[in-house]
Design a protein around this motif. Sequence first.
Motif, PDB file in Angstrom:
ATOM      1  N   LEU A 119       0.809  -1.217   0.000  1.00  0.00           N
ATOM      2  CA  LEU A 119       0.000   0.000   0.000  1.00  0.00           C
ATOM      3  C   LEU A 119       0.845   1.272   0.000  1.00  0.00           C
ATOM      4  O   LEU A 119       0.302   2.373   0.057  1.00  0.00           O
ATOM      5  CB  LEU A 119      -0.930  -0.001   1.216  1.00  0.00           C
ATOM      6  CG  LEU A 119      -2.040  -1.061   1.189  1.00  0.00           C
ATOM      7  CD1 LEU A 119      -2.826  -1.040   2.489  1.00  0.00           C
ATOM      8  CD2 LEU A 119      -2.970  -0.836   0.001  1.00  0.00           C
ATOM      9  N   GLY A 120       2.156   1.116  -0.069  1.00  0.00           N
ATOM     10  CA  GLY A 120       3.018   2.284  -0.193  1.00  0.00           C
ATOM     11  C   GLY A 120       3.450   2.924   1.107  1.00  0.00           C
ATOM     12  O   GLY A 120       3.910   4.071   1.122  1.00  0.00           O
ATOM     13  N   TYR A 121       3.330   2.197   2.206  1.00  0.00           N
ATOM     14  CA  TYR A 121       3.790   2.722   3.490  1.00  0.00           C
ATOM     15  C   TYR A 121       5.302   2.521   3.608  1.00  0.00           C
ATOM     16  O   TYR A 121       5.844   1.516   3.139  1.00  0.00           O
ATOM     17  CB  TYR A 121       3.095   2.011   4.649  1.00  0.00           C
ATOM     18  CG  TYR A 121       1.653   2.424   4.846  1.00  0.00           C
ATOM     19  CD1 TYR A 121       1.286   3.242   5.901  1.00  0.00           C
ATOM     20  CD2 TYR A 121       0.662   1.994   3.962  1.00  0.00           C
ATOM     21  CE1 TYR A 121      -0.036   3.622   6.078  1.00  0.00           C
ATOM     22  CE2 TYR A 121      -0.661   2.370   4.124  1.00  0.00           C
ATOM     23  CZ  TYR A 121      -1.002   3.184   5.189  1.00  0.00           C
ATOM     24  OH  TYR A 121      -2.307   3.563   5.357  1.00  0.00           O
ATOM     25  N   ALA A 122       5.965   3.468   4.242  1.00  0.00           N
ATOM     26  CA  ALA A 122       7.412   3.378   4.456  1.00  0.00           C
ATOM     27  C   ALA A 122       7.694   3.264   5.950  1.00  0.00           C
ATOM     28  O   ALA A 122       7.000   3.878   6.774  1.00  0.00           O
ATOM     29  CB  ALA A 122       8.110   4.616   3.898  1.00  0.00           C
ATOM     30  N   VAL A 123       8.706   2.488   6.299  1.00  0.00           N
ATOM     31  CA  VAL A 123       9.088   2.360   7.706  1.00  0.00           C
ATOM     32  C   VAL A 123       9.647   3.690   8.185  1.00  0.00           C
ATOM     33  O   VAL A 123      10.558   4.255   7.584  1.00  0.00           O
ATOM     34  CB  VAL A 123      10.141   1.253   7.899  1.00  0.00           C
ATOM     35  CG1 VAL A 123      10.609   1.222   9.356  1.00  0.00           C
ATOM     36  CG2 VAL A 123       9.577  -0.099   7.506  1.00  0.00           C
ATOM     37  N   ARG A 124       9.085   4.208   9.268  1.00  0.00           N
ATOM     38  CA  ARG A 124       9.583   5.442   9.873  1.00  0.00           C
ATOM     39  C   ARG A 124      10.567   5.130  10.994  1.00  0.00           C
ATOM     40  O   ARG A 124      11.605   5.751  11.128  1.00  0.00           O
ATOM     41  CB  ARG A 124       8.418   6.270  10.415  1.00  0.00           C
ATOM     42  CG  ARG A 124       8.830   7.632  10.972  1.00  0.00           C
ATOM     43  CD  ARG A 124       7.649   8.309  11.641  1.00  0.00           C
ATOM     44  NE  ARG A 124       7.208   7.542  12.804  1.00  0.00           N
ATOM     45  CZ  ARG A 124       6.036   7.718  13.409  1.00  0.00           C
ATOM     46  NH1 ARG A 124       5.178   8.595  12.934  1.00  0.00           N
ATOM     47  NH2 ARG A 124       5.715   6.997  14.473  1.00  0.00           N
ATOM     48  N   ASN A 125      10.216   4.150  11.808  1.00  0.00           N
ATOM     49  CA  ASN A 125      11.089   3.736  12.902  1.00  0.00           C
ATOM     50  C   ASN A 125      10.652   2.354  13.370  1.00  0.00           C
ATOM     51  O   ASN A 125       9.605   1.845  12.964  1.00  0.00           O
ATOM     52  CB  ASN A 125      11.037   4.734  14.065  1.00  0.00           C
ATOM     53  CG  ASN A 125       9.644   4.934  14.617  1.00  0.00           C
ATOM     54  OD1 ASN A 125       8.815   5.619  14.009  1.00  0.00           O
ATOM     55  ND2 ASN A 125       9.366   4.339  15.759  1.00  0.00           N
ATOM     56  N   ARG A 126      11.465   1.751  14.192  1.00  0.00           N
ATOM     57  CA  ARG A 126      11.095   0.458  14.753  1.00  0.00           C
ATOM     58  C   ARG A 126      11.552   0.360  16.197  1.00  0.00           C
ATOM     59  O   ARG A 126      12.537   0.984  16.604  1.00  0.00           O
ATOM     60  CB  ARG A 126      11.676  -0.695  13.940  1.00  0.00           C
ATOM     61  CG  ARG A 126      13.185  -0.689  13.777  1.00  0.00           C
ATOM     62  CD  ARG A 126      13.642  -1.979  13.111  1.00  0.00           C
ATOM     63  NE  ARG A 126      14.962  -1.896  12.535  1.00  0.00           N
ATOM     64  CZ  ARG A 126      15.755  -2.948  12.350  1.00  0.00           C
ATOM     65  NH1 ARG A 126      15.359  -4.157  12.707  1.00  0.00           N
ATOM     66  NH2 ARG A 126      16.941  -2.805  11.792  1.00  0.00           N
ATOM     67  N   THR A 127      10.797  -0.409  16.970  1.00  0.00           N
ATOM     68  CA  THR A 127      11.136  -0.674  18.359  1.00  0.00           C
ATOM     69  C   THR A 127      11.852  -2.014  18.425  1.00  0.00           C
ATOM     70  O   THR A 127      11.432  -2.978  17.780  1.00  0.00           O
ATOM     71  CB  THR A 127       9.870  -0.712  19.232  1.00  0.00           C
ATOM     72  OG1 THR A 127       9.171   0.526  19.089  1.00  0.00           O
ATOM     73  CG2 THR A 127      10.232  -0.909  20.691  1.00  0.00           C
ATOM     74  N   MET A 128      12.931  -2.058  19.193  1.00  0.00           N
ATOM     75  CA  MET A 128      13.705  -3.283  19.336  1.00  0.00           C
ATOM     76  C   MET A 128      13.849  -3.606  20.821  1.00  0.00           C
ATOM     77  O   MET A 128      13.755  -2.720  21.674  1.00  0.00           O
ATOM     78  CB  MET A 128      15.085  -3.130  18.687  1.00  0.00           C
ATOM     79  CG  MET A 128      15.044  -2.692  17.234  1.00  0.00           C
ATOM     80  SD  MET A 128      16.687  -2.557  16.471  1.00  0.00           S
ATOM     81  CE  MET A 128      17.063  -4.301  16.180  1.00  0.00           C
ATOM     82  N   ALA A 129      14.062  -4.871  21.130  1.00  0.00           N
ATOM     83  CA  ALA A 129      14.190  -5.283  22.527  1.00  0.00           C
ATOM     84  C   ALA A 129      15.152  -6.452  22.649  1.00  0.00           C
ATOM     85  O   ALA A 129      15.431  -7.158  21.673  1.00  0.00           O
ATOM     86  CB  ALA A 129      12.823  -5.654  23.100  1.00  0.00           C
ATOM     87  N   LYS A 130      15.629  -6.642  23.879  1.00  0.00           N
ATOM     88  CA  LYS A 130      16.572  -7.725  24.153  1.00  0.00           C
ATOM     89  C   LYS A 130      16.384  -8.194  25.593  1.00  0.00           C
ATOM     90  O   LYS A 130      16.386  -7.379  26.517  1.00  0.00           O
ATOM     91  CB  LYS A 130      18.007  -7.224  23.961  1.00  0.00           C
ATOM     92  CG  LYS A 130      19.091  -8.225  24.343  1.00  0.00           C
ATOM     93  CD  LYS A 130      20.477  -7.604  24.201  1.00  0.00           C
ATOM     94  CE  LYS A 130      21.578  -8.553  24.661  1.00  0.00           C
ATOM     95  NZ  LYS A 130      22.923  -7.951  24.492  1.00  0.00           N
TER      96      LYS A 130
END
Length: 211
Positions: free
Chosen positions: A39-50
Amino acid sequence: RGTVAALAAEEVARSWGCRQIEAGVDGDAEAGTRLAQVLGYAVRNRTMAKPLGDAPPALPAGSRARPMTPEDFAAWHAYESERYARTWMERGVPEADAHAKARRDHEVLLPQGAATENMLFSVLEHEGERVGVLWLALREDRAFVFDVEADAPHRGRGHGRTLMLLAEAQAVTSGRSLIGLNVFAGNTAAERLYESLGYETTRYSYCKPLL
């Protein structure tokens, strides 16, 4: 069905005069990720965990941490607020809105400034010289890295990794068994660092301009 619902949501947003629409997708939701891309969405940011172990990791020889002084905090806060606003401007947010967001977010997160409860502000030194800073929040069940940055003259020397080890050590010492962070798309060096340390994506934030 998901495509129809997403397109309908976009039309509603347009009717409200919105210029952009956002969506969140869990890190392991492959179908949701594919739909967002189609649908044309772009990743702006992502949450990561450890997940963290029981023993705090040791810092490399010659590296030590100390709390920020009031002078350290004042200089860092001014710099970080401007940098945070510019991060949003680079992603299409108007300048006035970006600065307003920076002020609002910092007021919410740091109502008492450096004295805000469960916020740790540290300076990393190596061989007696300042090389970077860390802002770590201690939440109920986890720690969260809000800011980690090696000072410009000392980048590319492994201090970013040391700062992350410091964050993990502070989290373990404070009784947290999980640590998380947010990384904006395009910050390839940071993404590679976090992945090399064992962080995994838990959620993607997408955005799409509405024409």
